[in-house]
Write an enzyme that holds these catalytic residues in place. Structure first.
Site, PDB file in Angstrom:
ATOM      1  N   HIS A 196       3.718  -3.248 -12.885  1.00 42.49           N
ATOM      2  CA  HIS A 196       2.475  -2.903 -13.563  1.00 42.49           C
ATOM      3  C   HIS A 196       2.797  -2.095 -14.807  1.00 42.49           C
ATOM      4  CE1 HIS A 196      -1.350  -0.883 -14.434  1.00 42.49           C
ATOM      5  NE2 HIS A 196      -1.902  -1.915 -13.841  1.00 42.49           N
ATOM      6  N   ASP A 230      -5.569  -5.487  -2.786  1.00 44.23           N
ATOM      7  CA  ASP A 230      -6.138  -4.548  -3.752  1.00 44.23           C
ATOM      8  C   ASP A 230      -5.289  -4.579  -5.023  1.00 44.23           C
ATOM      9  OD1 ASP A 230      -8.158  -3.613  -2.017  1.00 44.23           O
ATOM     10  OD2 ASP A 230      -6.709  -2.319  -1.021  1.00 44.23           O
ATOM     11  N   LEU A 231      -5.836  -5.128  -6.090  1.00 39.71           N
ATOM     12  CA  LEU A 231      -5.080  -5.369  -7.311  1.00 39.71           C
ATOM     13  C   LEU A 231      -4.407  -4.097  -7.830  1.00 39.71           C
ATOM     14  CD1 LEU A 231      -4.323  -7.379  -9.560  1.00 39.71           C
ATOM     15  CD2 LEU A 231      -6.448  -6.723 -10.732  1.00 39.71           C
ATOM     16  N   ASP A 232      -3.092  -4.173  -8.009  1.00 42.36           N
ATOM     17  CA  ASP A 232      -2.287  -3.081  -8.581  1.00 42.36           C
ATOM     18  C   ASP A 232      -2.398  -1.774  -7.807  1.00 42.36           C
ATOM     19  OD1 ASP A 232      -1.358  -4.710 -10.654  1.00 42.36           O
ATOM     20  OD2 ASP A 232      -3.111  -4.289 -11.891  1.00 42.36           O
ATOM     21  N   GLU A 233      -2.746  -1.858  -6.524  1.00 41.32           N
ATOM     22  CA  GLU A 233      -2.896  -0.643  -5.721  1.00 41.32           C
ATOM     23  C   GLU A 233      -1.936  -0.608  -4.540  1.00 41.32           C
ATOM     24  OE1 GLU A 233      -4.779   1.796  -6.554  1.00 41.32           O
ATOM     25  OE2 GLU A 233      -5.909   0.864  -8.176  1.00 41.32           O
TER      26      GLU A 233
END
EC number: 3.5.1.10
Length: 289
Positions: A196, A230-233
């Protein structure tokens, strides 16, 4: 021969003593030992607290794998532990996924060729043709699978089949700019690493470095994490930052940012491949060398 032993279980008295005794009885010599206890915070969520983590590098010359497995099975039963045994010389079969930006891809390819990254690239997948020549030059199978709303499920099914056919144990999203489905992310949780373009996921979406420049940030960075629905989590494996100042324009931030992304992603892959990462709830325990 050197063998990695990873264990985690609920903390209690006697874990280290018992494990050490079992290994000693077999004639194993412990060369490196790392351990961590995550104190219980008293929270009610699944946060990985109250857990004990340990990673050992052991010399197992002359020790039969079946005997080692049998001893560790007894340890597993006694402590209700998760136990993993792996060779310290293991090379992890890996699928690389990339879109147009190839800086992370190029860095990974170089490290694999120079034998500083313990993975074997069994296939590469892209939704754009840009990286085809780079990949095929090295004799790596390249799969061009453009993704649209209409064919997303079909292309993901191909990826699932590719994982099985190649025996891939790791998928690396080297700036692959498509979101994997919740089902796929859950199925391969702990086996998909993404990079990310932020120290923390503060500047999501398009042109993150331009947004950072607009905010006048003083540090830029990158975060490598396991992919979850959970996107980018997902649980963070590795991060890196670099100080910048008012004189840096967006193009300079992009250039520096790509360098950080490459370093952080390769570092995360190495930590994963060397079995130095434990997923601990929404976090990770990472035993660095």
């Amino acid at each position: 021969m050197t063998t990695i032993v990873k264990i985690n279980c609920a903390d209690r008295t006697g874990i280290v003593s018992r494990l050490s005794s079992l290994l000693s009885e077999l004639g194993c010599n412990i060369l490196e030992s790392s351990q961590f206890f995550q104190p219980d915070t008293g929270t009610k969520r699944e946060d990985g607290t109250g857990q004990f983590f340990m990673r050992l590098d052991c010399s197992t010359a002359g020790v039969k794998l079946a005997d080692l497995q049998d001893s560790l099975d007894r340890f597993r039963d006694e402590f209700s532990a998760n136990v993993l045994i792996a060779s310290s010389q293991q090379i992890v079969p890996t699928i690389l996924m990339v879109s147009k930006f190839d800086h992370c891809l190029q860095d990974i390819l170089y490290r694999v060729q120079t034998e500083t990254l313990p993975i074997k690239i069994v296939a590469a997948v892209s939704n754009h043709p840009d990286a085809r020549a780079t990949i095929e030059r090295l004799g790596i199978p390249f799969h061009l699978w453009p993704v649209t709303k209409e064919n997303k499920s079909e292309q993901e099914a191909k990826l699932d089949e590719l994982v099985v056919r190649t025996g891939a144990e790791l998928i690396v999203l080297a700036r692959y700019m498509q979101i994997l489905s919740d089902e796929f992310s859950s199925k391969y949780f702990g086996k998909i690493i993404n990079i990310h373009h932020s120290f923390l996921p503060a500047f999501k979406g398009a042109k993150p470095y331009h947004k950072a420049w607009d905010r006048g940030v003083k540090h830029i960075g990158a975060t490598a994490h396991y992919v979850t629905p959970d996107l980018d989590e997902g649980p963070i494996i590795e991060q890196g930052t670099e100080r910048v100042n008012h004189a840096c324009d967006p193009d300079e931030l992009v250039s520096r940012g790509r360098d950080i992304e490459s370093r952080v992603l390769s570092r995360a892959i190495k930590l994963h491949a060397e079995e130095r990462v434990f997923v601990n709830g929404s976090r990770t325990v990472v035993f660095e060398q």
